[in-house]
Design an enzyme around this catalytic site. Structure first.
Site, PDB file in Angstrom:
ATOM      1  CG  HIS A  76      -1.751   1.245   1.364  1.00 53.32           C
ATOM      2  ND1 HIS A  76      -1.685   2.087   2.451  1.00 53.32           N
ATOM      3  CD2 HIS A  76      -2.683   1.784   0.526  1.00 53.32           C
ATOM      4  CE1 HIS A  76      -2.550   3.079   2.291  1.00 53.32           C
ATOM      5  NE2 HIS A  76      -3.163   2.920   1.130  1.00 53.32           N
ATOM      6  CB  SER A  77       0.808   4.223   0.410  1.00 53.33           C
ATOM      7  OG  SER A  77       1.128   5.578   0.357  1.00 53.33           O
ATOM      8  CG  PHE A  78       6.985   4.204   1.333  1.00 55.36           C
ATOM      9  CD1 PHE A  78       7.982   4.878   0.643  1.00 55.36           C
ATOM     10  CD2 PHE A  78       7.353   3.224   2.247  1.00 55.36           C
ATOM     11  CE1 PHE A  78       9.324   4.581   0.858  1.00 55.36           C
ATOM     12  CE2 PHE A  78       8.686   2.927   2.471  1.00 55.36           C
ATOM     13  CZ  PHE A  78       9.679   3.612   1.780  1.00 55.36           C
TER      14      PHE A  78
END
Length: 241
Positions: A76-78
């Protein structure tokens, strides 16, 4: 039975997946949702020496320690950077890569390369008393909230897990130089409907590295979709099982 390994994004912890894990396990699958070094129950280990490579070590060590194979590896995300480098290290153990509203790098890129606004965070940290610490993004006015979370109780819950992120995590480059990793199928899940100024998503190429058409799914949700729409997210993940 499939094996899911869910990797949280910057500032969060493995608790971010608490609403998704039961839905995947109830469907008969094995699920791991660790907190990366310096987060969650290892928050006391946060230091200037913790970086992207530390997080990749965390993920790869778990895969090897549990002897996991055909892993559905979700970042998720980074954590799109984390799962990319982890898959590069153990491509034979990864069955599918999922980029969940995530940074999608190429070999040698840092978080700043993938999402230039990250440099603003690093510059702000550099001007502080502890330049190696990058604080979480602030809560924004509605409808954006805290990482797309607006319910007051949920905002309080998300805030309770957030910690500073070490600057090194954003400065270390991704390693994606093993051609074997290109064969791993990928799915991109985009959270749509709440664009934030300054944050842009890199377009997904029409073709995956393995030559097959790119697979893109959308969730109408803020960024932390595992908090706001866990049932919808679990349904998309179960399509891959």
């Amino acid at each position: 039975m499939s094996t899911f390994l869910l990797v949280h994004g910057a500032w969060h912890s493995g608790r971010a997946w608490d609403r998704v894990v039961p839905l995947l396990t109830a469907a008969g699958h094995r699920v791991f949702a660790p907190s990366l070094t310096g987060h969650g129950d290892t928050a006391h280990l946060l230091s200037p020496e913790v970086g992207l490579e530390t997080y990749v070590d965390d993920v790869v060590s778990l895969i090897l320690a549990e002897d996991l194979t055909e892993v559905i590896l979700v970042g998720h995300s980074f954590a799109g950077l984390v799962v990319s480098s982890a898959a590069n290290r153990v491509p034979d153990r990864i069955g599918h890569l999922v980029y969940l509203d995530a940074m999608v790098p190429v070999d040698g890129e840092t978080a700043v390369d993938v999402m230039p606004i990250t440099k603003t965070l690093l510059d702000a940290a550099a001007a502080s008393d502890e330049p190696w610490r990058v604080p979480p993004l602030p809560e924004l006015p509605a409808p954006h909230g805290l990482f797309g979370v607006t319910d007051p109780d949920d905002v309080a819950w998300v805030r309770s897990m957030l910690v500073d992120e070490p600057a090194l995590a954003y400065r270390q480059p991704v390693r994606m130089d093993d051609p074997a990793a290109d064969a791993i199928p990928r799915t991109h899940i985009h959270c749509v409907g709440l664009d934030v100024d300054g944050i842009t998503r890199r377009p997904v190429p029409a073709t995956q590295p393995n030559g097959s058409p790119s697979r893109i799914r959308e969730l109408r949700s803020g960024h932390d979709c595992m908090v706001t729409v866990p049932d919808d997210l679990a349904a998309l993940l179960l399509e891959l099982a």
